[in-house]
Design an enzyme around this catalytic site. Structure first.
Site, PDB file in Angstrom:
ATOM      1  N   ASP A 233       2.011 -16.024   5.807  1.00 21.99           N
ATOM      2  CA  ASP A 233       1.551 -17.382   5.473  1.00 21.99           C
ATOM      3  C   ASP A 233       1.707 -17.659   3.978  1.00 21.99           C
ATOM      4  O   ASP A 233       2.126 -18.756   3.582  1.00 21.99           O
ATOM      5  CB  ASP A 233       0.084 -17.568   5.876  1.00 21.99           C
ATOM      6  CG  ASP A 233      -0.099 -17.750   7.381  1.00 21.99           C
ATOM      7  OD1 ASP A 233       0.900 -17.920   8.099  1.00 21.99           O
ATOM      8  OD2 ASP A 233      -1.263 -17.718   7.834  1.00 21.99           O
TER       9      ASP A 233
ATOM     10  N   HIS B 191      12.851  -2.480   2.243  1.00 22.09           N
ATOM     11  CA  HIS B 191      12.254  -1.224   2.714  1.00 22.09           C
ATOM     12  C   HIS B 191      13.133  -0.066   2.261  1.00 22.09           C
ATOM     13  O   HIS B 191      14.358  -0.102   2.454  1.00 22.09           O
ATOM     14  CB  HIS B 191      12.126  -1.202   4.236  1.00 22.09           C
ATOM     15  CG  HIS B 191      11.252  -2.304   4.725  1.00 22.09           C
ATOM     16  ND1 HIS B 191       9.896  -2.267   4.585  1.00 22.09           N
ATOM     17  CD2 HIS B 191      11.551  -3.493   5.290  1.00 22.09           C
ATOM     18  CE1 HIS B 191       9.388  -3.392   5.055  1.00 22.09           C
ATOM     19  NE2 HIS B 191      10.376  -4.163   5.489  1.00 22.09           N
ATOM     20  N   ILE B 192      12.493   0.937   1.718  1.00 18.95           N
ATOM     21  CA  ILE B 192      13.220   2.106   1.225  1.00 18.95           C
ATOM     22  C   ILE B 192      13.861   2.845   2.402  1.00 18.95           C
ATOM     23  O   ILE B 192      15.023   3.235   2.358  1.00 18.95           O
ATOM     24  CB  ILE B 192      12.250   3.020   0.449  1.00 18.95           C
ATOM     25  CG1 ILE B 192      11.681   2.255  -0.757  1.00 18.95           C
ATOM     26  CG2 ILE B 192      12.934   4.307   0.012  1.00 18.95           C
ATOM     27  CD1 ILE B 192      10.407   2.858  -1.329  1.00 18.95           C
ATOM     28  N   SER B 193      13.076   3.040   3.449  1.00 23.76           N
ATOM     29  CA  SER B 193      13.576   3.747   4.639  1.00 23.76           C
ATOM     30  C   SER B 193      14.168   2.749   5.627  1.00 23.76           C
ATOM     31  O   SER B 193      13.904   1.542   5.549  1.00 23.76           O
ATOM     32  CB  SER B 193      12.421   4.514   5.297  1.00 23.76           C
ATOM     33  OG  SER B 193      11.442   3.615   5.785  1.00 23.76           O
TER      34      SER B 193
ATOM     35  N   ARG C 252       4.990  10.866  -2.338  1.00 26.93           N
ATOM     36  CA  ARG C 252       4.651  10.639  -0.944  1.00 26.93           C
ATOM     37  C   ARG C 252       5.877  10.862  -0.065  1.00 26.93           C
ATOM     38  O   ARG C 252       6.884  10.202  -0.243  1.00 26.93           O
ATOM     39  CB  ARG C 252       4.187   9.196  -0.814  1.00 26.93           C
ATOM     40  CG  ARG C 252       4.080   8.658   0.576  1.00 26.93           C
ATOM     41  CD  ARG C 252       4.117   7.134   0.537  1.00 26.93           C
ATOM     42  NE  ARG C 252       3.821   6.575   1.828  1.00 26.93           N
ATOM     43  CZ  ARG C 252       4.141   5.344   2.206  1.00 26.93           C
ATOM     44  NH1 ARG C 252       4.743   4.529   1.358  1.00 26.93           N
ATOM     45  NH2 ARG C 252       3.859   4.918   3.398  1.00 26.93           N
TER      46      ARG C 252
ATOM     47  N   ARG D  99      12.926   4.505  12.797  1.00 26.32           N
ATOM     48  CA  ARG D  99      11.643   5.215  12.799  1.00 26.32           C
ATOM     49  C   ARG D  99      10.789   4.779  14.000  1.00 26.32           C
ATOM     50  O   ARG D  99      11.313   4.249  14.971  1.00 26.32           O
ATOM     51  CB  ARG D  99      10.943   4.979  11.451  1.00 26.32           C
ATOM     52  CG  ARG D  99      11.778   5.494  10.272  1.00 26.32           C
ATOM     53  CD  ARG D  99      11.095   5.267   8.945  1.00 26.32           C
ATOM     54  NE  ARG D  99       9.845   6.016   8.846  1.00 26.32           N
ATOM     55  CZ  ARG D  99       8.943   5.828   7.886  1.00 26.32           C
ATOM     56  NH1 ARG D  99       9.160   4.916   6.944  1.00 26.32           N
ATOM     57  NH2 ARG D  99       7.838   6.547   7.865  1.00 26.32           N
TER      58      ARG D  99
ATOM     59  N   ARG E  45       7.215   0.278  13.618  1.00 24.59           N
ATOM     60  CA  ARG E  45       7.808  -0.189  12.353  1.00 24.59           C
ATOM     61  C   ARG E  45       8.973  -1.151  12.585  1.00 24.59           C
ATOM     62  O   ARG E  45       9.571  -1.657  11.642  1.00 24.59           O
ATOM     63  CB  ARG E  45       8.300   0.999  11.519  1.00 24.59           C
ATOM     64  CG  ARG E  45       7.189   1.908  11.054  1.00 24.59           C
ATOM     65  CD  ARG E  45       7.725   3.006  10.132  1.00 24.59           C
ATOM     66  NE  ARG E  45       6.826   4.141  10.132  1.00 24.59           N
ATOM     67  CZ  ARG E  45       5.737   4.257   9.362  1.00 24.59           C
ATOM     68  NH1 ARG E  45       5.432   3.313   8.507  1.00 24.59           N
ATOM     69  NH2 ARG E  45       4.961   5.317   9.451  1.00 24.59           N
TER      70      ARG E  45
ATOM     71  N   ALA F 259       3.073  -0.927   4.854  1.00 23.49           N
ATOM     72  CA  ALA F 259       2.603  -1.053   6.238  1.00 23.49           C
ATOM     73  C   ALA F 259       2.149  -2.474   6.581  1.00 23.49           C
ATOM     74  O   ALA F 259       2.129  -2.851   7.764  1.00 23.49           O
ATOM     75  CB  ALA F 259       1.470  -0.061   6.483  1.00 23.49           C
TER      76      ALA F 259
ATOM     77  N   PRO G 189       0.795  -1.222   0.000  1.00 26.01           N
ATOM     78  CA  PRO G 189       0.000   0.000   0.000  1.00 26.01           C
ATOM     79  C   PRO G 189       0.830   1.277   0.000  1.00 26.01           C
ATOM     80  O   PRO G 189       1.863   1.358   0.665  1.00 26.01           O
ATOM     81  CB  PRO G 189      -0.841  -0.106   1.280  1.00 26.01           C
ATOM     82  CG  PRO G 189      -0.193  -1.164   2.093  1.00 26.01           C
ATOM     83  CD  PRO G 189       0.490  -2.089   1.140  1.00 26.01           C
TER      84      PRO G 189
ATOM     85  N   TYR H 136      11.083   8.907   1.432  1.00 27.88           N
ATOM     86  CA  TYR H 136      11.116   7.871   0.400  1.00 27.88           C
ATOM     87  C   TYR H 136      11.807   8.300  -0.897  1.00 27.88           C
ATOM     88  O   TYR H 136      11.981   7.469  -1.795  1.00 27.88           O
ATOM     89  CB  TYR H 136       9.690   7.391   0.114  1.00 27.88           C
ATOM     90  CG  TYR H 136       9.015   6.782   1.342  1.00 27.88           C
ATOM     91  CD1 TYR H 136       9.495   5.593   1.887  1.00 27.88           C
ATOM     92  CD2 TYR H 136       7.934   7.404   1.971  1.00 27.88           C
ATOM     93  CE1 TYR H 136       8.911   5.035   3.017  1.00 27.88           C
ATOM     94  CE2 TYR H 136       7.335   6.850   3.095  1.00 27.88           C
ATOM     95  CZ  TYR H 136       7.826   5.669   3.611  1.00 27.88           C
ATOM     96  OH  TYR H 136       7.251   5.119   4.733  1.00 27.88           O
TER      97      TYR H 136
HETATM   98  C1  DQA Z   1       8.239   1.034   4.007  1.00 30.29           C
HETATM   99  C2  DQA Z   1       8.277   1.218   5.514  1.00 30.29           C
HETATM  100  C3  DQA Z   1       6.907   0.926   6.127  1.00 30.29           C
HETATM  101  O1  DQA Z   1       6.951   1.080   7.537  1.00 30.29           O
HETATM  102  C4  DQA Z   1       5.884   1.892   5.558  1.00 30.29           C
HETATM  103  O2  DQA Z   1       4.603   1.595   6.080  1.00 30.29           O
HETATM  104  C5  DQA Z   1       5.883   1.917   4.084  1.00 30.29           C
HETATM  105  C6  DQA Z   1       7.148   1.873   3.357  1.00 30.29           C
HETATM  106  C7  DQA Z   1       9.575   1.434   3.336  1.00 30.29           C
HETATM  107  O3  DQA Z   1       9.743   1.104   2.175  1.00 30.29           O
HETATM  108  O4  DQA Z   1      10.427   2.072   3.962  1.00 30.29           O
HETATM  109  O5  DQA Z   1       4.836   2.064   3.453  1.00 30.29           O
HETATM  110  O6  DQA Z   1       8.007  -0.342   3.724  1.00 30.29           O
END
Ligand code: DQA
Length: 146
Positions: free
Chosen positions: A88, A101-103, A19, A108, A112, A78, A11, A24
Site C-alpha cells: 500500500d 532479492h539477493i537469492s 547471516r 527456494r 517465498r 521476509a 528485516p 546471501y
Molecule cells: C530475501 C529473500 C526473502 O525470502 C528472505 O526472507 C530475506 C532475503 C533475499 O534477498 O533473497 O530476508 O529478500
C-alpha cells in the site's frame, strides 16, 4: 526532479555477510552501500541506503520517498511475502520501484514464491547476489536519465 534513489532493506538484512553466507554471500550492507554510491555518483545520482527490522519504519521511509526520492530499490526481506502494508505504501509512491532479492526466491521454499511487492515493481531482481542492487540502481539511473 530529485536525483536521489532510496535503497530500502527489511528485516535481518543488517546481518548481511554473517547471516547464512551460503545463501546471501559474504558482502555486508556497508559493502553494498559503498558500491551503489560509487555507481550512482558516476551516473550523476545519489543514493540513501536504509535498513530496518520494523515494518512501520520501512513504511515511514517509503512515505518520505514521496518527497525525497525519484526511485526506490527495495529488498523487503521476509516482508516481501507478508506485507500488504508495504505494498500500500509503494502504491502511494509515484516514482520508480525496483524489487531486489539477493537469492533466487523462486528456487527456494514455496512460501517465498509469492511477493506482494512484485505487482507494483517496475522491475524485479532475484538471484544475482548483492550485484542485484547495483543492477537495479543502474536501471533506475538509466530510466531517470531519459
Ligand atoms: C530475501 C529473500 C526473502 O525470502 C528472505 O526472507 C530475506 C532475503 C533475499 O534477498 O533473497 O530476508 O529478500
Amino acid at each position: 526532479m530529485s536525483k536521489t534513489i532510496f535503497i530500502l532493506n527489511g528485516p535481518n538484512l543488517n546481518l548481511l555477510g554473517k547471516r547464512q553466507p551460503e545463501i546471501y554471500g559474504a558482502d555486508t550492507l556497508d559493502d553494498v552501500e559503498t558500491r551503489c554510491r560509487a555507481l550512482a555518483t558516476s551516473l550523476g545520482f545519489q543514493i540513501e541506503l536504509f535498513q530496518s527490522n520494523h515494518e512501520g519504519v520501512i513504511i515511514d521511509t517509503i512515505q518520505r520517498a514521496r518527497e525525497e526520492a525519484a526511485a526506490i530499490v527495495i529488498n523487503p526481506g521476509a516482508f516481501t511475502h507478508t506485507s500488504v502494508a508495504i505494498l500500500d505504501a509503494l502504491n502511494a509512491y509515484d516514482g520508480l520501484v525496483f524489487e531486489c532479492h539477493i537469492s533466487n526466491v523462486h528456487k527456494r521454499e514455496s512460501f517465498r514464491h509469492h511477493s506482494f511487492v512484485s505487482g507494483r515493481a517496475d522491475g524485479v531482481m532475484a538471484g544475482f547476489g548483492v550485484e542485484g542492487y547495483e543492477l537495479c540502481v543502474r536501471r533506475a539511473c538509466s530510466l531517470l536519465s531519459k
